[in-house]
Motif scaffolding. Sequence first.
Motif, PDB file in Angstrom:
ATOM      1  N   THR A 256      55.100  32.350  79.778  1.00 49.41           N
ATOM      2  CA  THR A 256      54.697  32.583  81.135  1.00 49.41           C
ATOM      3  C   THR A 256      53.977  33.552  82.135  1.00 49.41           C
ATOM      4  O   THR A 256      53.788  33.539  82.972  1.00 49.41           O
ATOM      5  N   ALA A 257      53.094  34.084  80.665  1.00 49.47           N
ATOM      6  CA  ALA A 257      51.908  34.867  81.349  1.00 49.47           C
ATOM      7  C   ALA A 257      50.821  34.463  82.293  1.00 49.47           C
ATOM      8  O   ALA A 257      51.452  35.018  83.129  1.00 49.47           O
ATOM      9  N   ASP A 258      50.758  32.869  81.844  1.00 49.92           N
ATOM     10  CA  ASP A 258      49.459  32.344  83.121  1.00 49.92           C
ATOM     11  C   ASP A 258      50.181  31.767  83.801  1.00 49.92           C
ATOM     12  O   ASP A 258      49.460  30.178  84.890  1.00 49.92           O
ATOM     13  N   ALA A 259      51.558  31.109  84.029  1.00 45.74           N
ATOM     14  CA  ALA A 259      52.544  30.434  84.123  1.00 45.74           C
ATOM     15  C   ALA A 259      52.049  30.326  85.769  1.00 45.74           C
ATOM     16  O   ALA A 259      52.127  30.920  85.724  1.00 45.74           O
ATOM     17  N   GLU A 260      51.310  29.064  86.138  1.00 39.19           N
ATOM     18  CA  GLU A 260      51.721  28.514  87.397  1.00 39.19           C
ATOM     19  C   GLU A 260      53.318  27.884  87.742  1.00 39.19           C
ATOM     20  O   GLU A 260      53.637  28.910  89.406  1.00 39.19           O
ATOM     21  N   LEU A 261      54.455  27.321  87.415  1.00 42.28           N
ATOM     22  CA  LEU A 261      55.413  26.751  87.289  1.00 42.28           C
ATOM     23  C   LEU A 261      56.746  27.153  86.250  1.00 42.28           C
ATOM     24  O   LEU A 261      55.888  27.623  85.508  1.00 42.28           O
ATOM     25  N   VAL A 262      57.136  28.109  86.636  1.00 39.54           N
ATOM     26  CA  VAL A 262      58.151  29.078  85.614  1.00 39.54           C
ATOM     27  C   VAL A 262      59.714  28.741  86.373  1.00 39.54           C
ATOM     28  O   VAL A 262      59.658  28.392  87.313  1.00 39.54           O
ATOM     29  N   VAL A 263      60.451  28.024  84.741  1.00 40.63           N
ATOM     30  CA  VAL A 263      61.433  27.107  85.114  1.00 40.63           C
ATOM     31  C   VAL A 263      62.715  28.612  84.497  1.00 40.63           C
ATOM     32  O   VAL A 263      62.454  28.984  83.610  1.00 40.63           O
ATOM     33  N   VAL A 264      63.692  29.022  85.492  1.00 43.18           N
ATOM     34  CA  VAL A 264      64.639  30.145  85.210  1.00 43.18           C
ATOM     35  C   VAL A 264      65.582  29.156  84.786  1.00 43.18           C
ATOM     36  O   VAL A 264      66.312  28.180  85.425  1.00 43.18           O
ATOM     37  N   ALA A 265      66.147  29.404  83.598  1.00 44.88           N
ATOM     38  CA  ALA A 265      67.819  29.223  83.502  1.00 44.88           C
ATOM     39  C   ALA A 265      68.272  29.847  82.056  1.00 44.88           C
ATOM     40  O   ALA A 265      67.838  31.216  82.154  1.00 44.88           O
ATOM     41  N   LEU A 266      69.626  29.758  82.147  1.00 39.36           N
ATOM     42  CA  LEU A 266      70.419  31.096  81.449  1.00 39.36           C
ATOM     43  C   LEU A 266      71.487  29.964  80.329  1.00 39.36           C
ATOM     44  O   LEU A 266      71.549  28.602  80.465  1.00 39.36           O
ATOM     45  N   GLY A 267      71.739  30.381  79.061  1.00 35.91           N
ATOM     46  CA  GLY A 267      72.433  29.535  78.090  1.00 35.91           C
ATOM     47  C   GLY A 267      71.386  28.488  77.155  1.00 35.91           C
ATOM     48  O   GLY A 267      70.272  28.960  77.002  1.00 35.91           O
ATOM     49  N   SER A 268      72.156  27.570  76.441  1.00 34.34           N
ATOM     50  CA  SER A 268      72.400  26.851  75.581  1.00 34.34           C
ATOM     51  C   SER A 268      70.153  25.631  75.979  1.00 34.34           C
ATOM     52  O   SER A 268      69.722  24.944  75.190  1.00 34.34           O
ATOM     53  N   VAL A 269      69.947  25.267  77.546  1.00 31.58           N
ATOM     54  CA  VAL A 269      69.368  24.883  77.846  1.00 31.58           C
ATOM     55  C   VAL A 269      68.242  25.339  77.492  1.00 31.58           C
ATOM     56  O   VAL A 269      66.969  24.455  77.671  1.00 31.58           O
ATOM     57  N   LEU A 270      68.203  26.784  77.389  1.00 26.76           N
ATOM     58  CA  LEU A 270      67.056  27.142  77.619  1.00 26.76           C
ATOM     59  C   LEU A 270      65.931  26.518  76.444  1.00 26.76           C
ATOM     60  O   LEU A 270      64.501  26.493  76.781  1.00 26.76           O
ATOM     61  N   GLY A 271      66.280  26.556  74.600  1.00 27.41           N
ATOM     62  CA  GLY A 271      66.214  25.804  73.462  1.00 27.41           C
ATOM     63  C   GLY A 271      65.372  24.833  74.403  1.00 27.41           C
ATOM     64  O   GLY A 271      64.386  24.621  73.777  1.00 27.41           O
ATOM     65  N   THR A 272      66.197  23.515  75.315  1.00 23.86           N
ATOM     66  CA  THR A 272      65.203  22.334  75.427  1.00 23.86           C
ATOM     67  C   THR A 272      64.411  22.637  75.554  1.00 23.86           C
ATOM     68  O   THR A 272      63.431  21.835  76.040  1.00 23.86           O
ATOM     69  N   LEU A 273      64.547  23.721  77.250  1.00 23.26           N
ATOM     70  CA  LEU A 273      63.475  24.075  78.251  1.00 23.26           C
ATOM     71  C   LEU A 273      62.188  23.842  76.927  1.00 23.26           C
ATOM     72  O   LEU A 273      60.932  23.577  77.710  1.00 23.26           O
ATOM     73  N   GLU A 274      62.844  24.955  76.367  1.00 25.33           N
ATOM     74  CA  GLU A 274      61.238  25.154  75.524  1.00 25.33           C
ATOM     75  C   GLU A 274      60.138  24.814  74.280  1.00 25.33           C
ATOM     76  O   GLU A 274      58.915  24.444  74.589  1.00 25.33           O
ATOM     77  N   ASP A 275      61.372  23.919  74.280  1.00 26.29           N
ATOM     78  CA  ASP A 275      60.287  22.881  73.632  1.00 26.29           C
ATOM     79  C   ASP A 275      59.550  21.250  74.782  1.00 26.29           C
ATOM     80  O   ASP A 275      58.395  21.703  74.420  1.00 26.29           O
ATOM     81  N   VAL A 276      60.305  21.361  76.141  1.00 29.20           N
ATOM     82  CA  VAL A 276      59.137  20.875  77.181  1.00 29.20           C
ATOM     83  C   VAL A 276      58.139  21.318  77.906  1.00 29.20           C
ATOM     84  O   VAL A 276      57.208  21.083  77.780  1.00 29.20           O
TER      85      VAL A 276
END
Lengths: 417, 196
Positions: A256-276
């Motif tokens: 997130t340090a230099d991110a222009e777009l940040v997705v906020v989420a909770l639970g198991s979808v975070l792993g999928t999001l991190e891959d994306v």
Amino acid sequence: MLRQMEGSQAIAATVASCRPEVICAYPISPQTHIVEGLSALVRSGELEHCEFVNVESEFAAMSVAIGASAAGTRAYTATASQGLLYMSEALYNAAGLGLPIVMTVANRAIGAPINIWNDHSDSMSQRDSGWIQLYAESNQEAIDLHIQAFRLAEQLSLPAMVCVDGFILTHAHERVELPAQTQVDSFLPAFSPRQVLDPREPVTIGAMVGPEAFTEVRYLAHYKQMQALDAIPALASEFESSFGRASGGLLRRYRTADAELVVVALGSVLGTLEDVVDELREEGLRVGCLGIKTFRPWPGQEVAGALSGAHRVVVLEKALSIGLGGIVAQNVRSGLAGSGIPVHTVIAGLGGRPITKRSLRRLLAEARAGRLNETTFLDLRTDLVERELQRTLASARSGPHAENMLRDLGAVAAGPV
Amino acid sequence: MFEVRIHGRGGQGVVTAAELLSVAAFLEGRHAQAFPSFGSERTGAPVVSFCRIDERPIRTHEPIVAPDALIVVDPTLLHQVDVFGGLEPDGWVLMNSSRSLEELQLTPLRERSSHPERLVSVPASQIAREALGRPLPNAALLGAFAALTSAVSLSSVLAAIRGRFSEETAEGNVVAAERAFAAVRGPAAALEASRA
């Protein structure tokens, strides 16, 4: 010990290593394997000095947990979905009385229509009950959060809910590090209750309080829960130094340090999001995600701080406040008020609809192009919705939505009779 | 990442097969994730399970949409479910059948494949009936899968079986897995692999 095992069995083994003295539960999918596992451990004698109480309902499960905790024992239960709603009244009592019960919620949708699959409607519906709410990203984190939850709950004398995505995590076989009993014992001391029902020193737990002090009792409940915002990071850091891995805490920042777009989420979808996020970073896009590990108490300052550099925020959530929109997004917005950073709600994964990388990539492309509305339903079948809306306009007795749409999908073969 | 999808029916051990495959990969020091398609379980209803294998920790929790390999436990599903949906063009297919792929009318599938030798049928239920006395084809299919794909070794499959079942059940399944491996690779390779 490193093991390849089902999430539920790993949670059961870990809860057992926390040495609960009373476990009371009523089975409901997708929680069942957890309490089955624990009952087997009690029956075999592997989990000593513990009584497993078979109860007739979730209301009874929470009521027994309240009694057990008030009597000074370490109490645990687990539930999901309708079961959580059925224990709702007792849930508020456990929190109001300040009893440090730990409960696993194997997150599942709420009916109607009846649906056994995963989303966060159940735990989100109890977000104002006074329970601490922690959300696990993986089975390893689910294990680790249970150990931290007992310590946290007992330290603050407040109940804590560990939310674990039903089926997606509870029924997944993954590699986990099961903590050794000696490790857990040194992290989690024996329960020393702040208040206890003892005939030798009588007290009332649950005295009626009128207008003269009700506000003050409630204020203290809020004050105590807000203390968790300091206690949770301290515990997570102590956990990391004794177990050698990071788990829990208030938030997890991922690129997130230099991110222009940040997705906020909770639970198991975070792993999928991190891959994306990794895939998009390789394409040179400044994208990151922010995992909410603690939803109650709400880490408002920390969230606002983590998002302060973002140009745009997308909150991806598996629950819906009907008539409003996103629940998590509402919390996020409150911290970003006045910042000018647009916050979009994306409702996803309801009732077990898979959240795929493909859909997430498409969603983030829309977000980057500034084409996202305030509230979006990911992968919404607008054709299904349109057809049903047309039917309601065409006939005053168009029938039940659910069955009509299932018929459109060919999932219900029968026609009108 | 190697992704496997297993199709069968409730009661055929489809979920256990994915679990065993993940344990076999785990025993090789790799990362694996097995999970069922979630639904109200009913005997005989179509069931799908999934297994991912990777050298790195697996973070994603989406279903497998483009599998590298398919195991079809029950060939009667070919007429009911889109079992080949999303299969990679160079993917592996293992059919549980005593009939050939041609007899199963799967010639077009073989023609579409960039690696037709990766599509095989193995009489796993028949092998299981002989080795176990019951037509439970899981272990045999995993043995054949190891032979076909080398995604896991036969010895890891056998170790996963021995870790999951009581000694008597395990031994029958071990024999079934070895025979199915031999059916794909030949008896000499099977002997060598089971001793590895």
